[in-house]
Design a protein around this motif. Structure first.
Motif, PDB file in Angstrom:
ATOM      1  N   ALA A   1      -5.699 -35.267 -17.825  1.00 49.11           N
ATOM      2  CA  ALA A   1      -5.876 -33.986 -17.590  1.00 49.11           C
ATOM      3  C   ALA A   1      -4.412 -34.096 -16.490  1.00 49.11           C
ATOM      4  CB  ALA A   1      -6.678 -34.722 -15.524  1.00 49.11           C
ATOM      5  N   LYS A   2      -4.164 -32.740 -16.487  1.00 48.52           N
ATOM      6  CA  LYS A   2      -2.623 -32.347 -16.532  1.00 48.52           C
ATOM      7  C   LYS A   2      -2.211 -32.451 -15.202  1.00 48.52           C
ATOM      8  CE  LYS A   2      -3.255 -27.555 -18.613  1.00 48.52           C
ATOM      9  NZ  LYS A   2      -2.939 -26.037 -18.713  1.00 48.52           N
ATOM     10  N   THR A   3      -0.857 -32.769 -14.228  1.00 47.86           N
ATOM     11  CA  THR A   3      -0.688 -32.614 -12.791  1.00 47.86           C
ATOM     12  C   THR A   3      -1.392 -32.401 -12.259  1.00 47.86           C
ATOM     13  OG1 THR A   3       1.601 -34.089 -13.750  1.00 47.86           O
ATOM     14  CG2 THR A   3       0.565 -33.800 -11.301  1.00 47.86           C
ATOM     15  N   SER A   4      -1.304 -30.664 -12.221  1.00 46.47           N
ATOM     16  CA  SER A   4      -1.517 -29.506 -11.591  1.00 46.47           C
ATOM     17  C   SER A   4      -3.044 -29.899 -10.967  1.00 46.47           C
ATOM     18  CB  SER A   4      -1.615 -28.483 -11.579  1.00 46.47           C
ATOM     19  OG  SER A   4      -2.014 -27.921 -12.944  1.00 46.47           O
ATOM     20  N   GLU A   5      -4.029 -30.312 -11.903  1.00 42.15           N
ATOM     21  CA  GLU A   5      -4.777 -30.740 -11.803  1.00 42.15           C
ATOM     22  C   GLU A   5      -5.690 -31.262 -10.793  1.00 42.15           C
ATOM     23  OE1 GLU A   5      -7.062 -29.497 -16.200  1.00 42.15           O
ATOM     24  OE2 GLU A   5      -6.327 -30.661 -15.917  1.00 42.15           O
ATOM     25  N   VAL A   6      -5.125 -32.867 -10.831  1.00 38.44           N
ATOM     26  CA  VAL A   6      -5.213 -33.836  -9.973  1.00 38.44           C
ATOM     27  C   VAL A   6      -4.442 -34.297  -8.589  1.00 38.44           C
ATOM     28  CG1 VAL A   6      -6.737 -35.152 -11.678  1.00 38.44           C
ATOM     29  CG2 VAL A   6      -3.705 -35.460 -11.378  1.00 38.44           C
ATOM     30  N   GLU A   7      -3.623 -33.546  -8.069  1.00 38.31           N
ATOM     31  CA  GLU A   7      -2.325 -33.358  -7.768  1.00 38.31           C
ATOM     32  C   GLU A   7      -3.315 -32.471  -6.947  1.00 38.31           C
ATOM     33  OE1 GLU A   7       1.927 -32.729  -7.575  1.00 38.31           O
ATOM     34  OE2 GLU A   7       1.700 -34.593  -8.348  1.00 38.31           O
ATOM     35  N   LYS A   8      -3.000 -33.238  -5.321  1.00 45.06           N
ATOM     36  CA  LYS A   8      -3.526 -32.325  -3.900  1.00 45.06           C
ATOM     37  C   LYS A   8      -2.515 -30.764  -3.847  1.00 45.06           C
ATOM     38  CE  LYS A   8      -3.669 -32.957   1.247  1.00 45.06           C
ATOM     39  NZ  LYS A   8      -3.936 -33.753   2.562  1.00 45.06           N
TER      40      LYS A   8
END
Length: 402
Positions: free
Chosen positions: A109-116
């Motif tokens: 996953a991309k960071t933007s997809e799993v970060e709050k």
């Protein structure tokens, strides 16, 4: 894990390079989190012990796996998307032809997809202002101060979750009507810009129901539109250091207003409706208030009254419904700003006008002194619908000041 919830990306698909077969044997459920972006993979075919979907309409569900014995608990999901996802997982579990399944590529996953999602962004210099990439759509609080902005960025107007927008200390001259499309906006700070007006269209927008704090201080505004008082949810209004020659005629309609500051403007007097306010704090310091003289009236009476005046008075006094589907729009606008006599009767364009002194403590708990002499009084307009009403007022005034 420890059972605590975390933001995750769920995918249903095949690992990269895995040959496509006819059934669902090579289909995996992958769960990616911020701590594990590569993701954990679980085989799906004939590996689902049970689906728990009682609360799927609330965006909640659980998928219980056999091997390993894991519960994948889902919440805060879009209900429609969740139903589609569970349906695809169920088909893969049953071994359905993968050609009929909406499979994803099982890649980290991309960071933007799993970060709050980012909800707050503060920018305090031109150098830090993003020129090429968009603002996060999840923003609820955006401050872009000291950025030398001459207008409001159209990208900002797409932030539908925005609750607080601070564009203070810029060079903004005009507000776009589309700022009224920010349905959640509660606080708007435009302190220290170059505004010369505030659009009536904004006052008729969705801001009517959401806006609670508005700072227009240190601009070049001379007057606010009649429609301004449609912003009924306003609690805090800052108008200091403008060029205001009058306050909104129907300012008394702002019945939620508790904090009002209009210091250092050019106000000669206060509108009649001002006495309807119920404030906690009021600051009108540094305005060139005129000396009231009830004995020198401004007489605009037309005797006999015109038919228009009689009809307008009756419409307001008897609360007869009206609207643009019944009357020309200019008459509707005139009726909206009908004046109220001391006898509580309405008058339109035939009246007597005077200014009288009002102690500002009648409308506010805390009053900032209006001048350096320690005064807390200001002139306010009074209207009379007839000579008889003015005469009665004059008798009382002369007796009390005799």
């Amino acid at each position: 894990g420890d059972g605590r919830g975390t933001r995750a990306l769920l995918s249903l698909g095949r690992p990269p390079g895995r040959a496509r077969g006819g059934g669902g044997g090579g289909v995996y459920l992958m769960v990616c989190t911020a701590r594990d972006r590569v993701g954990a993979r679980y085989k799906v075919q004939e590996n689902i012990e049970r689906f728990f979907t009682r609360f799927v309409e609330e965006g909640k569900a659980t998928v219980r796996l056999r091997e390993p014995a894991v519960d994948v608990c889902l919440s805060k999901a879009n209900a429609s998307n969740l139903k589609n996802f569970l349906s695809a997982v169920r088909l893969a579990h049953q071994g359905t032809d993968t050609g009929a399944l909406p499979l994803s590529a099982l890649v980290p996953a991309k960071t933007s997809e799993v970060e709050k999602p980012k909800t707050k962004m503060i920018i305090t210099s031109r150098r830090d202002y993003p020129l090429t990439k968009n603002f996060p759509y999840s923003l609820e609080h955006l401050q872009a101060s000291y950025c030398k902005l001459a207008r409001i960025d159209t990208r900002v107007l797409c932030l539908k979750k925005l609750r607080k927008l601070d564009l203070s200390h810029n060079h903004i001259k005009q507000l776009p009507a589309t700022i009224g499309d920010l349905m959640c906006l509660q606080e708007l700070n435009l302190h220290d810009n170059h505004l010369e007006s505030f659009s009536g269209a904004l006052c008729n927008s969705t801001l009517q129901k959401s806006l609670q704090f508005l700072d227009l201080s240190q601009n070049k505004i001379k007057a606010l539109p009649i429609q301004f008082c449609q912003l009924r949810e306003l609690v805090n209004l800052k108008l200091d250091d403008n060029e205001l020659i009058r306050l909104p005629f129907k300012i008394g309609q702002l019945d939620h207003l508790r904090f009002l500051s209009a210091a250092r403007n050019k106000l000669p007097f206060l509108p009649s409706d001002f006495r309807k306010l119920c404030l906690e704090n009021l600051d009108l310091f540094g305005n060139p208030f005129e000396q009231p003289n009830p004995l020198v009236p401004n007489i605009q009476l037309k005797i006999p009254l015109t038919l228009l005046e009689c009809a307008a008075r009756a419409t307001v006094n008897y609360r007869i419904p009206y609207g643009c589907h019944l009357l020309p729009s200019h008459l509707c606008e005139d009726l909206e700003v009908a004046k109220t006599c001391q006898c509580r009767s309405a008058c339109l364009s035939s009246f007597i006008q005077i200014t009288v002194t009002m102690n500002l403590h009648h409308v506010a708990h805390t009053v900032v002194l209006v001048d350096n002499m320690g005064g807390t009084e200001a002139p306010i307009i009074c209207y009379f619908c007839s000579l008889d009403c003015y005469s009665q007022f004059l008798d009382r005034y002369l007796q009390s000041n005799g």
